[in-house]
Scaffold this active site. Structure first.
Site, short mmCIF file in Angstrom:
data_model
loop_
_atom_site.label_atom_id
_atom_site.label_comp_id
_atom_site.label_asym_id
_atom_site.label_seq_id
_atom_site.Cartn_x
_atom_site.Cartn_y
_atom_site.Cartn_z
N LYS A 49 0.69 -1.02 -0.17
CA LYS A 49 0.05 -0.11 -0.18
C LYS A 49 0.69 1.41 -0.05
O LYS A 49 1.65 0.98 0.04
CB LYS A 49 -1.16 -0.20 1.33
N GLN B 255 2.29 -9.37 14.09
CA GLN B 255 2.79 -10.79 12.75
C GLN B 255 3.06 -12.07 13.17
O GLN B 255 2.84 -12.93 13.21
CB GLN B 255 2.52 -9.97 11.29
N ASP C 47 2.54 -11.11 -0.87
CA ASP C 47 2.92 -10.26 -0.59
C ASP C 47 3.37 -10.39 1.12
O ASP C 47 3.64 -9.43 1.46
CB ASP C 47 1.31 -8.80 -0.72
N LYS D 99 -6.19 -7.24 -11.04
CA LYS D 99 -5.86 -7.95 -9.49
C LYS D 99 -7.42 -8.87 -9.67
O LYS D 99 -8.04 -7.95 -10.59
CB LYS D 99 -5.52 -7.03 -8.41
#
Length: 416
Positions: free
Chosen positions: A87, A180, A201, A236
């Site tokens: 992003k 994460q 990603d 996408k």
RNA sequence: GGAGGGAUGGCCGAGCGGUCAAUGGCAGCAGACUGUAAAUCUGCCGACUUAUGUCUACGAAGGUUCGAAUCCUUCUCCCUCCA
């Protein structure tokens, strides 16, 4: 004949789920020897997942079907931070109530694909807010933070790209990968989870978790990423005129979902059948061989199967039936978008452009006018030339007016 | 804290006092061709009951001017360099 020892890896690789794996042989051996618990994290940024998440969901489904144990991790905690991967801009911060509501809503979609419960192979639904919310800053920095180097973090694509493109990356987002990574270790502690899957990603984030696990839990963790699925034309997946292809029926109807798949690119059909349906590979191989217009049969199978998985047999059959009536007979199917109006609404006559706008075939009156002027509008399957044509209740056939915008978008107006 | 640079329609990106609802590209919609595919070609692509009309819009607020996306002031946010 199988190239791999475990059904899990054999299936995932042969169906096109593998993009990268930290140690494919090791994981294969482990999966062949016993039950592997693996997870995928999902952020709760909307009240529904969309087609872009489907690869991951199917990967979990195959885990379960091949005898392993999947965990769907809801990012109740990490969503508050925002993943910078892929992003350019930070996401708007979301409040707890919205995130919780989203999680509740998203959970419903998982029930379609996974069997949850407490048995050894039942899927587990976890929420990282359960541990992340309670973290204390200093202890966390000392226990976990010291295992991450800034040097390394700066080389991660998610970070590097932002910096290279001169887009701001906040410290908040910078922490996402640490959280994460910590999730992975925490799931290992709680559920014996040794595998994290994710989109390509997520590779960087996953690696961080694998390494953290080795350092603080002395565990061998595995990472496995799925390819980013794009259509043959390079776009996408999951973008349509009306927005994202949501998995939630309230946001994207089963009929639209069916049509989404029905309209797949020729070149995508085989790949999509492998990824997004349960059909056996030999059956898919047969469908892939269809050439020319016959490939439409394969597309129908793709549409039906994908819709069945998500919305169930009944809804899928209804959608298929509506498509058949609408496209193959030029008739009207029950699942077409419908608006209800009364005879009184038509008392003074409604201009054609207004009706198209009301039926949702145009976003504005002007767009409806342009559609009609451009020759793309049909009224009861007759080309409509006059945008100002006054439509009255008598236009209805059997109480129904059929409106069409182009060949594929239809709506019906019920006059009651 | 100091010095520069930037913010334009869904996105990218021109424009730098009038002829600007704003070039161009992408995305999108429609038509033709087809197989509810792709590619290609054509048209459309801010809103308003459609109009040589009105309104809204070039980060925000003021100002200069007959007239501003374009000039000035202040503010907000972002980027770069220096401290």
């Amino acid at each position: 004949m199988a190239a791999y020892k475990s059904e899990l890896i054999e299936t995932l690789t042969s169906r096109g789920f593998l993009h990268q794996c930290t140690n494919l042989e090791g994981l294969d051996a482990k999966a062949a020897a016993g039950v592997v618990t693996g997870y995928i994290g999902f952020d709760a940024t909307a009240d529904s997942l969309h087609v872009g998440h489907l690869v991951q969901i199917m990967a979990l489904r195959w885990m379960q079907k091949t005898g392993q144990r999947p965990i769907a991790l809801m990012g109740g905690g990490t969503t508050k931070v925002g993943d910078p991967s892929g992003k350019d801009e930070s996401r708007r911060l979301m409040d707890d109530a919205t995130i919780m509501a989203n999680i509740t809503s998203i959970r419903q979609s998982f029930d379609r694909f996974l069997t949850f419960g407490s048995g050894p192979q039942d899927a587990i639904l976890a929420n990282n807010a359960d541990w992340l919310d309670k973290l204390q800053y200093i202890p966390f920095l000392r226990d976990i933070g010291r295992h991450f180097t800034i040097n390394r973090m700066l080389t991660m694509d998610s970070v590097k790209l932002r910096l290279e493109r001169e887009q701001p990356l906040t410290f908040l987002e910078f922490n996402y990968m640490i959280l994460q990574g910590y999730d992975f270790v925490e799931l290992h502690r709680r559920h014996g989870c040794t595998l994290q899957l994710g989109g390509s990603d997520q590779w960087g984030n996953i690696i961080q978790g694998v390494e953290l696990g080795r350092r603080i839990a002395e565990a061998e963790l595995f990472g496995f990423t799925c390819p980013l699925i794009t259509t043959a034309s390079g776009a996408k997946m999951g973008k349509t005129a009306s927005g994202a292809v949501w998995l939630k029926a309230e946001r994207f109807s089963p009929y639209d979902y069916y049509q989404y798949w029905r309209n797949s690119d020729d070149a995508d059909v085989g790949r999509f059948l492998k990824l997004f349906t349960d059909l056996p590979l030999d059956e898919i191989a047969r469908l892939e061989k269809l050439a020319g217009s016959e490939i439409n049969e394969a597309k129908k199978v793709l549409a039906l199967e994908t819709t069945r998985l998500l919305h169930g047999d009944a809804a899928a059959n209804d959608a298929a039936e509506t498509a058949r009536k609408t496209f193959e007979q030029g008739g009207i199917g029950d699942d077409l978008p419908t608006i209800d109006m009364t005879a009184a609404d038509f008392a003074a006559g409604i201009p054609a452009w207004s009706l198209f706008q009301k039926a949702g075939l145009a976003d504005s009156n002007g767009e409806a006018r342009r559609l009609i002027r451009g020759g793309g509008a049909k009224l009861n399957d007759q080309k409509l030339d006059d945008e100002n044509l006054s439509i009255t209740a008598s236009t209805a056939v059997n109480g129904v007016i059929k409106l069409s915008a182009g060949k594929k978008r239809h709506a019906i107006v019920k006059v009651g």
